[in-house]
Design a protein around this motif. Sequence first.
Motif, mmCIF file in Angstrom:
data_model
loop_
_atom_site.group_PDB
_atom_site.id
_atom_site.type_symbol
_atom_site.label_atom_id
_atom_site.label_comp_id
_atom_site.label_asym_id
_atom_site.label_seq_id
_atom_site.Cartn_x
_atom_site.Cartn_y
_atom_site.Cartn_z
ATOM 1 N N GLY A 114 30.344 48.437 34.275
ATOM 2 C CA GLY A 114 29.756 48.913 35.175
ATOM 3 C C GLY A 114 30.824 47.868 36.518
ATOM 4 O O GLY A 114 30.949 48.599 37.269
ATOM 5 N N ALA A 115 31.584 46.535 36.372
ATOM 6 C CA ALA A 115 32.369 46.195 37.229
ATOM 7 C C ALA A 115 33.678 47.668 37.257
ATOM 8 O O ALA A 115 34.439 47.952 38.277
ATOM 9 C CB ALA A 115 33.073 45.192 36.275
ATOM 10 N N VAL A 116 34.243 48.315 36.190
ATOM 11 C CA VAL A 116 35.150 49.562 36.422
ATOM 12 C C VAL A 116 34.426 50.829 37.497
ATOM 13 O O VAL A 116 35.243 50.851 38.633
ATOM 14 C CB VAL A 116 35.320 49.589 35.310
ATOM 15 C CG1 VAL A 116 36.400 50.946 35.579
ATOM 16 C CG2 VAL A 116 35.994 49.193 34.608
ATOM 17 N N ILE A 147 43.392 38.237 50.078
ATOM 18 C CA ILE A 147 41.889 37.943 50.241
ATOM 19 C C ILE A 147 41.508 38.266 48.724
ATOM 20 O O ILE A 147 40.355 37.263 48.680
ATOM 21 C CB ILE A 147 41.317 38.878 51.310
ATOM 22 C CG1 ILE A 147 42.413 38.629 52.605
ATOM 23 C CG2 ILE A 147 40.139 38.700 50.987
ATOM 24 C CD1 ILE A 147 41.650 39.832 53.020
ATOM 25 N N ASN A 148 41.724 39.158 47.980
ATOM 26 C CA ASN A 148 41.168 39.293 46.744
ATOM 27 C C ASN A 148 41.357 38.103 45.846
ATOM 28 O O ASN A 148 40.283 37.532 44.990
ATOM 29 C CB ASN A 148 42.182 40.536 45.592
ATOM 30 C CG ASN A 148 41.462 41.567 46.091
ATOM 31 O OD1 ASN A 148 39.683 41.919 45.524
ATOM 32 N ND2 ASN A 148 41.207 42.461 47.677
ATOM 33 N N GLY A 149 42.773 37.407 45.786
ATOM 34 C CA GLY A 149 42.776 36.371 44.943
ATOM 35 C C GLY A 149 42.109 34.920 45.425
ATOM 36 O O GLY A 149 41.574 34.340 44.861
ATOM 37 N N GLY A 150 42.489 34.855 47.098
ATOM 38 C CA GLY A 150 41.331 33.663 47.700
ATOM 39 C C GLY A 150 39.457 33.835 47.321
ATOM 40 O O GLY A 150 39.026 33.126 46.793
ATOM 41 N N PRO A 179 34.518 39.968 34.962
ATOM 42 C CA PRO A 179 34.351 39.874 33.136
ATOM 43 C C PRO A 179 35.211 39.832 32.305
ATOM 44 O O PRO A 179 34.757 38.761 31.143
ATOM 45 C CB PRO A 179 34.002 41.672 33.346
ATOM 46 C CG PRO A 179 33.409 41.955 34.515
ATOM 47 C CD PRO A 179 34.690 41.035 35.552
ATOM 48 N N PHE A 180 36.107 39.945 32.232
ATOM 49 C CA PHE A 180 37.143 39.709 32.321
ATOM 50 C C PHE A 180 38.065 38.269 31.746
ATOM 51 O O PHE A 180 38.158 37.543 31.051
ATOM 52 C CB PHE A 180 39.045 40.714 31.691
ATOM 53 C CG PHE A 180 38.371 41.796 31.935
ATOM 54 C CD1 PHE A 180 38.493 42.538 30.689
ATOM 55 C CD2 PHE A 180 38.361 43.053 33.363
ATOM 56 C CE1 PHE A 180 38.163 43.620 30.402
ATOM 57 C CE2 PHE A 180 37.940 43.997 32.779
ATOM 58 C CZ PHE A 180 37.564 44.688 31.449
ATOM 59 N N VAL A 213 38.078 44.155 45.150
ATOM 60 C CA VAL A 213 38.613 44.689 43.419
ATOM 61 C C VAL A 213 38.204 43.936 42.953
ATOM 62 O O VAL A 213 38.368 43.984 41.602
ATOM 63 C CB VAL A 213 39.894 45.406 44.107
ATOM 64 C CG1 VAL A 213 40.454 45.291 42.167
ATOM 65 C CG2 VAL A 213 40.247 45.629 45.312
ATOM 66 N N TYR A 214 38.171 41.881 43.138
ATOM 67 C CA TYR A 214 38.702 40.703 42.369
ATOM 68 C C TYR A 214 37.337 41.106 41.046
ATOM 69 O O TYR A 214 37.144 40.762 39.987
ATOM 70 C CB TYR A 214 38.585 40.014 42.671
ATOM 71 C CG TYR A 214 37.444 39.355 43.683
ATOM 72 C CD1 TYR A 214 36.025 39.091 43.283
ATOM 73 C CD2 TYR A 214 37.154 39.912 44.884
ATOM 74 C CE1 TYR A 214 35.038 38.678 43.943
ATOM 75 C CE2 TYR A 214 36.194 39.843 45.984
ATOM 76 C CZ TYR A 214 35.321 38.687 45.268
ATOM 77 O OH TYR A 214 33.555 38.976 46.057
#
Length: 402
Positions: free
Chosen positions: A373-375, A16-19, A356-357, A350-351
Amino acid sequence: NFIVEWILLIIWLGIINGGLGGQYILNWMGNQPEFTGGNKVDVSPGVMTWWREISKLAWAFIAVVIELIRGKEMKYLWPGFLSLSTIIICAFTGVIENIGFFYLPRYYSPHIFAPYVNVYLAFLPFFGKILFNAPIRKEHWIGIGLVISGLAVPHIPWLLGLATENANALDAEAILWIVIINGCLLSQQVLNNKTVQTAKAGVGPNALVFWREIWKMIFISSAIFLIPVLGNSLNVNMPAKIETKVFNTEVLNKVDETNKNYLLQFYTEQNNAFVIRENVSENDQSKIKDIFSSVGYNRFFSLFDGTIIPNNWLPILFVIAAGLTGYIYSFGFFKLSRFAAHFWVPYTNVYLALLPFIMLLFGREVTGYQIAGAVVVTAGLMVGVMDYSKNKVVEINKRNAK
Protein backbone atom coordinates in the motif's frame (compact mmCIF):
# COMPACT_ATOMS: atom_id res chain seq x y z
CA ASN A 1 16.85 28.96 -15.01
CA PHE A 2 14.71 25.87 -15.68
CA ILE A 3 17.28 23.26 -14.52
CA VAL A 4 18.29 25.17 -11.38
CA GLU A 5 14.64 25.71 -10.49
CA TRP A 6 13.94 21.98 -10.58
CA ILE A 7 17.12 21.09 -8.70
CA LEU A 8 16.22 23.50 -5.87
CA LEU A 9 12.66 22.17 -5.85
CA ILE A 10 13.87 18.57 -5.50
CA ILE A 11 16.37 19.50 -2.76
CA TRP A 12 13.71 21.28 -0.71
CA LEU A 13 11.27 18.42 -1.23
CA GLY A 14 13.92 16.07 0.18
CA ILE A 15 14.45 18.30 3.22
CA ILE A 16 10.70 18.61 3.84
CA ASN A 17 10.26 14.84 3.57
CA GLY A 18 13.00 14.32 6.13
CA GLY A 19 11.42 16.84 8.49
CA LEU A 20 7.91 15.41 8.18
CA GLY A 21 9.01 11.78 8.45
CA GLY A 22 11.23 12.55 11.42
CA GLN A 23 8.37 14.34 13.15
CA TYR A 24 6.06 11.31 12.84
CA ILE A 25 8.68 9.05 14.39
CA LEU A 26 9.58 11.51 17.18
CA ASN A 27 5.91 12.14 18.03
CA TRP A 28 5.35 8.39 18.21
CA MET A 29 8.45 7.75 20.34
CA GLY A 30 7.42 10.52 22.76
CA ASN A 31 4.12 8.69 23.30
CA GLN A 32 5.59 5.22 23.93
CA PRO A 33 6.55 4.28 27.54
CA GLU A 34 9.39 2.10 26.24
CA PHE A 35 11.20 5.25 25.07
CA THR A 36 10.23 7.47 28.01
CA GLY A 37 11.63 5.59 30.98
CA GLY A 38 9.08 2.76 31.12
CA ASN A 39 6.53 4.75 33.10
CA LYS A 40 3.19 6.13 31.93
CA VAL A 41 3.79 9.00 29.49
CA ASP A 42 1.49 11.25 31.56
CA VAL A 43 1.83 14.27 29.26
CA SER A 44 -1.31 15.37 27.44
CA PRO A 45 -1.35 16.11 23.68
CA GLY A 46 -2.09 19.77 24.50
CA VAL A 47 1.01 20.10 26.69
CA MET A 48 3.09 18.29 24.05
CA THR A 49 1.80 20.75 21.46
CA TRP A 50 2.76 23.68 23.73
CA TRP A 51 6.35 22.41 24.00
CA ARG A 52 6.53 21.67 20.29
CA GLU A 53 5.43 25.20 19.41
CA ILE A 54 7.74 26.87 21.94
CA SER A 55 10.56 24.84 20.38
CA LYS A 56 9.60 25.94 16.85
CA LEU A 57 9.25 29.55 18.02
CA ALA A 58 12.75 29.42 19.54
CA TRP A 59 14.28 28.08 16.31
CA ALA A 60 12.42 30.68 14.23
CA PHE A 61 13.53 33.45 16.61
CA ILE A 62 17.17 32.36 16.29
CA ALA A 63 16.86 32.35 12.49
CA VAL A 64 15.32 35.84 12.45
CA VAL A 65 18.03 37.22 14.79
CA ILE A 66 20.73 35.78 12.50
CA GLU A 67 19.10 37.52 9.54
CA LEU A 68 19.10 40.85 11.43
CA ILE A 69 22.74 40.41 12.44
CA ARG A 70 23.58 39.83 8.79
CA GLY A 71 22.06 43.20 7.95
CA LYS A 72 18.43 42.56 7.12
CA GLU A 73 16.23 45.56 7.93
CA MET A 74 13.54 45.28 10.61
CA LYS A 75 10.83 46.38 8.17
CA TYR A 76 11.25 43.09 6.32
CA LEU A 77 9.98 41.20 9.38
CA TRP A 78 6.48 42.68 9.04
CA PRO A 79 4.39 40.78 6.46
CA GLY A 80 1.46 43.21 6.41
CA PHE A 81 -2.04 42.89 7.85
CA LEU A 82 -3.48 40.92 4.94
CA SER A 83 -0.72 38.34 5.00
CA LEU A 84 -0.86 38.24 8.82
CA SER A 85 -4.58 37.43 8.72
CA THR A 86 -3.86 34.26 6.73
CA ILE A 87 -1.02 33.44 9.13
CA ILE A 88 -3.40 33.70 12.11
CA ILE A 89 -5.91 31.34 10.50
CA CYS A 90 -3.11 28.87 9.69
CA ALA A 91 -1.83 29.11 13.26
CA PHE A 92 -5.26 28.26 14.67
CA THR A 93 -5.76 25.24 12.41
CA GLY A 94 -2.12 24.27 12.95
CA VAL A 95 -2.61 23.99 16.71
CA ILE A 96 -5.68 21.79 16.23
CA GLU A 97 -3.81 19.60 13.74
CA ASN A 98 -0.80 19.21 16.06
CA ILE A 99 -2.98 18.08 18.97
CA GLY A 100 -4.33 15.37 16.69
CA PHE A 101 -0.83 14.39 15.65
CA PHE A 102 0.05 13.84 19.32
CA TYR A 103 -3.21 11.98 20.02
CA LEU A 104 -3.02 9.42 17.19
CA PRO A 105 0.48 7.98 17.95
CA ARG A 106 -0.71 7.04 21.46
CA TYR A 107 -2.91 4.36 19.96
CA TYR A 108 -1.58 3.65 16.44
CA SER A 109 1.76 3.13 14.74
CA PRO A 110 2.60 5.95 12.27
CA HIS A 111 2.61 3.60 9.26
CA ILE A 112 -1.07 2.79 9.93
CA PHE A 113 -2.56 6.28 10.31
CA ALA A 114 -0.13 8.53 8.40
CA PRO A 115 -1.43 7.78 4.86
CA TYR A 116 -4.98 8.73 5.85
CA VAL A 117 -4.08 12.22 7.06
CA ASN A 118 -2.91 13.03 3.54
CA VAL A 119 -6.06 12.28 1.53
CA TYR A 120 -6.68 16.03 1.34
CA LEU A 121 -4.10 16.01 -1.44
CA ALA A 122 -6.79 14.68 -3.77
CA PHE A 123 -8.54 18.06 -3.51
CA LEU A 124 -5.50 20.27 -4.06
CA PRO A 125 -5.70 20.35 -7.88
CA PHE A 126 -9.23 21.72 -7.70
CA PHE A 127 -8.31 24.42 -5.17
CA GLY A 128 -5.24 25.29 -7.24
CA LYS A 129 -7.45 25.70 -10.30
CA ILE A 130 -10.10 27.78 -8.48
CA LEU A 131 -7.76 30.08 -6.55
CA PHE A 132 -4.75 30.41 -8.83
CA ASN A 133 -5.98 29.16 -12.23
CA ALA A 134 -3.25 26.51 -12.12
CA PRO A 135 -3.84 23.81 -14.76
CA ILE A 136 -5.01 20.32 -13.74
CA ARG A 137 -2.99 17.71 -15.61
CA LYS A 138 -3.95 14.15 -16.45
CA GLU A 139 -1.05 13.00 -14.26
CA HIS A 140 -2.84 14.43 -11.24
CA TRP A 141 -5.86 12.23 -11.92
CA ILE A 142 -3.66 9.13 -12.28
CA GLY A 143 -1.87 10.05 -9.05
CA ILE A 144 -5.13 10.50 -7.16
CA GLY A 145 -6.34 7.08 -8.34
CA LEU A 146 -3.13 5.41 -7.21
CA VAL A 147 -3.17 7.12 -3.80
CA ILE A 148 -6.74 5.99 -3.12
CA SER A 149 -5.89 2.46 -4.30
CA GLY A 150 -2.81 2.43 -2.07
CA LEU A 151 -4.88 3.37 0.96
CA ALA A 152 -7.20 0.43 0.27
CA VAL A 153 -4.49 -2.21 -0.22
CA PRO A 154 -3.78 -2.89 3.53
CA HIS A 155 -7.48 -3.72 4.01
CA ILE A 156 -7.58 -6.37 1.24
CA PRO A 157 -7.21 -9.45 3.51
CA TRP A 158 -10.16 -8.32 5.63
CA LEU A 159 -12.28 -7.26 2.64
CA LEU A 160 -11.76 -10.66 0.97
CA GLY A 161 -12.51 -12.55 4.17
CA LEU A 162 -8.92 -13.79 4.48
CA ALA A 163 -8.64 -12.22 7.95
CA THR A 164 -11.28 -12.23 10.68
CA GLU A 165 -10.04 -8.93 12.12
CA ASN A 166 -9.01 -5.77 10.29
CA ALA A 167 -5.67 -4.87 11.88
CA ASN A 168 -5.68 -1.55 10.01
CA ALA A 169 -9.10 -0.45 11.27
CA LEU A 170 -9.29 2.85 13.13
CA ASP A 171 -11.78 3.67 15.90
CA ALA A 172 -14.35 6.48 15.63
CA GLU A 173 -12.16 8.90 17.61
CA ALA A 174 -9.20 8.32 15.29
CA ILE A 175 -11.37 8.72 12.18
CA LEU A 176 -12.71 12.01 13.56
CA TRP A 177 -9.18 13.28 14.15
CA ILE A 178 -8.14 12.20 10.64
CA VAL A 179 -11.03 14.19 9.14
CA ILE A 180 -10.12 17.23 11.28
CA ILE A 181 -6.41 16.99 10.40
CA ASN A 182 -7.20 16.70 6.68
CA GLY A 183 -9.36 19.82 6.85
CA CYS A 184 -6.65 21.72 8.72
CA LEU A 185 -3.89 20.66 6.34
CA LEU A 186 -5.95 21.47 3.27
CA SER A 187 -6.75 24.97 4.54
CA GLN A 188 -3.10 25.54 5.44
CA GLN A 189 -1.77 24.52 2.04
CA VAL A 190 -4.18 26.88 0.30
CA LEU A 191 -3.58 29.73 2.77
CA ASN A 192 0.22 29.26 2.70
CA ASN A 193 0.05 30.32 -0.93
CA LYS A 194 -2.01 33.37 0.02
CA THR A 195 0.39 34.21 2.87
CA VAL A 196 3.35 34.34 0.48
CA GLN A 197 1.35 35.99 -2.27
CA THR A 198 0.15 38.87 -0.07
CA ALA A 199 3.28 39.37 2.08
CA LYS A 200 5.17 42.62 1.68
CA ALA A 201 8.17 42.61 -0.65
CA GLY A 202 11.37 41.38 1.00
CA VAL A 203 9.65 39.38 3.76
CA GLY A 204 11.22 35.92 3.85
CA PRO A 205 10.15 32.46 5.10
CA ASN A 206 11.80 32.87 8.52
CA ALA A 207 9.70 35.94 9.33
CA LEU A 208 6.53 34.17 8.21
CA VAL A 209 7.30 31.11 10.35
CA PHE A 210 8.14 33.38 13.30
CA TRP A 211 4.79 35.19 13.13
CA ARG A 212 2.88 31.93 12.76
CA GLU A 213 4.61 30.45 15.81
CA ILE A 214 3.79 33.55 17.90
CA TRP A 215 0.10 33.08 17.13
CA LYS A 216 0.30 29.33 17.68
CA MET A 217 1.69 29.98 21.15
CA ILE A 218 -1.14 32.43 21.85
CA PHE A 219 -3.76 29.86 20.83
CA ILE A 220 -2.30 26.79 22.57
CA SER A 221 -1.46 28.73 25.77
CA SER A 222 -5.03 30.03 25.90
CA ALA A 223 -6.41 26.53 25.37
CA ILE A 224 -4.25 24.96 28.09
CA PHE A 225 -5.40 27.61 30.56
CA LEU A 226 -9.07 28.05 29.64
CA ILE A 227 -10.26 24.56 28.65
CA PRO A 228 -9.38 22.88 31.98
CA VAL A 229 -11.16 25.74 33.80
CA LEU A 230 -14.23 25.14 31.62
CA GLY A 231 -14.04 21.37 32.18
CA ASN A 232 -13.79 21.80 35.94
CA SER A 233 -16.81 24.13 36.00
CA LEU A 234 -18.80 21.56 34.01
CA ASN A 235 -17.64 18.68 36.26
CA VAL A 236 -16.65 16.64 33.19
CA ASN A 237 -14.44 14.44 35.39
CA MET A 238 -17.13 13.84 37.99
CA PRO A 239 -20.19 12.59 36.06
CA ALA A 240 -23.44 12.43 38.02
CA LYS A 241 -24.41 9.30 36.08
CA ILE A 242 -22.37 6.90 33.97
CA GLU A 243 -23.34 3.68 32.18
CA THR A 244 -22.19 0.52 33.94
CA LYS A 245 -20.29 -0.78 30.91
CA VAL A 246 -18.48 2.53 30.41
CA PHE A 247 -17.69 2.86 34.12
CA ASN A 248 -16.20 -0.64 34.23
CA THR A 249 -14.20 -0.52 31.00
CA GLU A 250 -13.15 3.12 30.84
CA VAL A 251 -12.58 3.83 34.54
CA LEU A 252 -12.47 0.92 37.00
CA ASN A 253 -10.39 -1.33 34.74
CA LYS A 254 -7.78 1.42 34.36
CA VAL A 255 -7.18 2.26 38.03
CA ASP A 256 -5.54 0.36 40.87
CA GLU A 257 -7.50 -1.43 43.57
CA THR A 258 -7.23 1.47 46.04
CA ASN A 259 -8.74 4.03 43.67
CA LYS A 260 -11.33 1.51 42.52
CA ASN A 261 -12.57 1.00 46.06
CA TYR A 262 -12.48 4.75 46.66
CA LEU A 263 -14.74 5.46 43.67
CA LEU A 264 -17.18 2.71 44.67
CA GLN A 265 -17.71 4.53 47.97
CA PHE A 266 -19.39 7.35 46.06
CA TYR A 267 -20.93 5.59 43.04
CA THR A 268 -23.75 3.05 43.41
CA GLU A 269 -25.24 0.96 40.62
CA GLN A 270 -28.84 1.69 39.66
CA ASN A 271 -30.65 0.49 36.51
CA ASN A 272 -27.58 -0.34 34.45
CA ALA A 273 -25.74 2.82 35.47
CA PHE A 274 -23.60 4.12 38.31
CA VAL A 275 -24.94 7.20 40.07
CA ILE A 276 -22.93 9.46 42.38
CA ARG A 277 -24.32 9.93 45.85
CA GLU A 278 -25.31 13.32 47.21
CA ASN A 279 -23.35 15.62 49.52
CA VAL A 280 -19.85 14.70 48.43
CA SER A 281 -17.29 16.89 50.21
CA GLU A 282 -15.03 19.24 48.26
CA ASN A 283 -11.94 17.19 49.08
CA ASP A 284 -13.60 14.01 47.84
CA GLN A 285 -14.84 15.78 44.72
CA SER A 286 -11.29 16.88 43.97
CA LYS A 287 -9.92 13.35 44.35
CA ILE A 288 -12.72 11.85 42.24
CA LYS A 289 -11.92 14.33 39.47
CA ASP A 290 -8.24 13.46 39.69
CA ILE A 291 -8.98 9.74 39.29
CA PHE A 292 -11.30 10.25 36.30
CA SER A 293 -8.77 12.63 34.77
CA SER A 294 -5.91 10.13 35.19
CA VAL A 295 -7.68 7.61 32.94
CA GLY A 296 -8.63 10.21 30.31
CA TYR A 297 -12.34 9.70 30.92
CA ASN A 298 -13.42 12.73 28.87
CA ARG A 299 -11.29 12.44 25.75
CA PHE A 300 -11.70 16.05 24.66
CA PHE A 301 -10.87 17.73 27.97
CA SER A 302 -8.11 15.17 28.66
CA LEU A 303 -6.30 16.57 25.61
CA PHE A 304 -5.42 19.62 27.73
CA ASP A 305 -4.82 18.00 31.14
CA GLY A 306 -1.71 18.69 33.17
CA THR A 307 0.69 21.58 33.46
CA ILE A 308 3.48 22.69 31.14
CA ILE A 309 5.97 21.43 33.76
CA PRO A 310 5.49 17.64 33.52
CA ASN A 311 6.58 14.92 35.93
CA ASN A 312 8.30 13.06 33.10
CA TRP A 313 10.61 15.14 30.92
CA LEU A 314 11.63 12.39 28.48
CA PRO A 315 8.54 12.79 26.25
CA ILE A 316 9.21 16.53 26.12
CA LEU A 317 12.73 15.94 24.76
CA PHE A 318 11.25 14.05 21.80
CA VAL A 319 8.71 16.85 21.33
CA ILE A 320 11.43 19.54 21.33
CA ALA A 321 13.35 17.56 18.70
CA ALA A 322 10.10 17.33 16.70
CA GLY A 323 9.87 21.11 17.02
CA LEU A 324 13.21 21.45 15.21
CA THR A 325 12.09 19.19 12.35
CA GLY A 326 8.81 21.14 12.34
CA TYR A 327 10.66 24.44 11.92
CA ILE A 328 12.68 22.98 9.05
CA TYR A 329 9.69 21.77 7.06
CA SER A 330 7.65 24.92 7.85
CA PHE A 331 10.50 27.00 6.39
CA GLY A 332 10.53 24.70 3.38
CA PHE A 333 6.77 24.99 2.88
CA PHE A 334 6.98 28.79 2.82
CA LYS A 335 10.00 28.55 0.54
CA LEU A 336 7.99 26.56 -2.00
CA SER A 337 4.62 28.24 -1.45
CA ARG A 338 5.28 30.70 -4.26
CA PHE A 339 4.30 27.77 -6.50
CA ALA A 340 0.75 26.42 -6.86
CA ALA A 341 0.38 23.88 -4.04
CA HIS A 342 -0.76 20.91 -6.13
CA PHE A 343 2.44 21.08 -8.20
CA TRP A 344 4.66 20.19 -5.26
CA VAL A 345 2.78 19.39 -2.02
CA PRO A 346 1.95 15.76 -3.02
CA TYR A 347 5.67 15.04 -3.32
CA THR A 348 6.35 16.20 0.23
CA ASN A 349 4.84 12.92 1.41
CA VAL A 350 7.21 10.42 -0.19
CA TYR A 351 8.36 9.53 3.34
CA LEU A 352 5.09 7.59 3.69
CA ALA A 353 6.62 4.78 1.65
CA LEU A 354 9.50 4.51 4.10
CA LEU A 355 7.45 4.48 7.32
CA PRO A 356 6.61 0.73 7.22
CA PHE A 357 10.29 -0.12 6.85
CA ILE A 358 11.27 2.28 9.64
CA MET A 359 8.67 0.72 11.95
CA LEU A 360 10.13 -2.71 11.15
CA LEU A 361 13.42 -1.42 12.58
CA PHE A 362 11.54 -0.61 15.79
CA GLY A 363 10.27 -4.18 15.95
CA ARG A 364 6.66 -3.37 15.05
CA GLU A 365 4.51 -5.80 13.10
CA VAL A 366 4.28 -4.69 9.47
CA THR A 367 2.41 -6.72 6.84
CA GLY A 368 3.23 -7.15 3.18
CA TYR A 369 -0.07 -5.49 2.32
CA GLN A 370 0.92 -2.41 4.31
CA ILE A 371 4.25 -2.21 2.47
CA ALA A 372 2.50 -2.72 -0.89
CA GLY A 373 0.00 0.00 0.00
CA ALA A 374 2.82 2.40 0.86
CA VAL A 375 4.52 1.68 -2.48
CA VAL A 376 1.30 2.30 -4.42
CA VAL A 377 0.64 5.54 -2.51
CA THR A 378 4.19 6.70 -3.25
CA ALA A 379 3.71 5.88 -6.93
CA GLY A 380 0.61 8.06 -6.89
CA LEU A 381 2.49 10.92 -5.26
CA MET A 382 5.35 10.72 -7.74
CA VAL A 383 3.52 10.19 -11.02
CA GLY A 384 2.74 13.90 -11.33
CA VAL A 385 6.39 14.77 -12.06
CA MET A 386 6.73 12.31 -14.91
CA ASP A 387 6.00 14.99 -17.52
CA TYR A 388 8.40 17.62 -16.12
CA SER A 389 9.94 18.20 -19.56
CA LYS A 390 6.58 19.45 -20.89
CA ASN A 391 5.24 21.25 -17.84
CA LYS A 392 7.43 23.83 -16.15
CA VAL A 393 6.50 24.54 -12.52
CA VAL A 394 4.24 27.58 -12.54
CA GLU A 395 5.03 30.32 -10.04
CA ILE A 396 2.12 32.26 -8.55
CA ASN A 397 2.16 36.00 -9.19
CA LYS A 398 2.99 37.81 -5.97
CA ARG A 399 0.67 40.64 -4.98
CA ASN A 400 3.41 42.81 -3.47
CA ALA A 401 6.21 41.97 -5.87
CA LYS A 402 8.90 44.58 -6.29
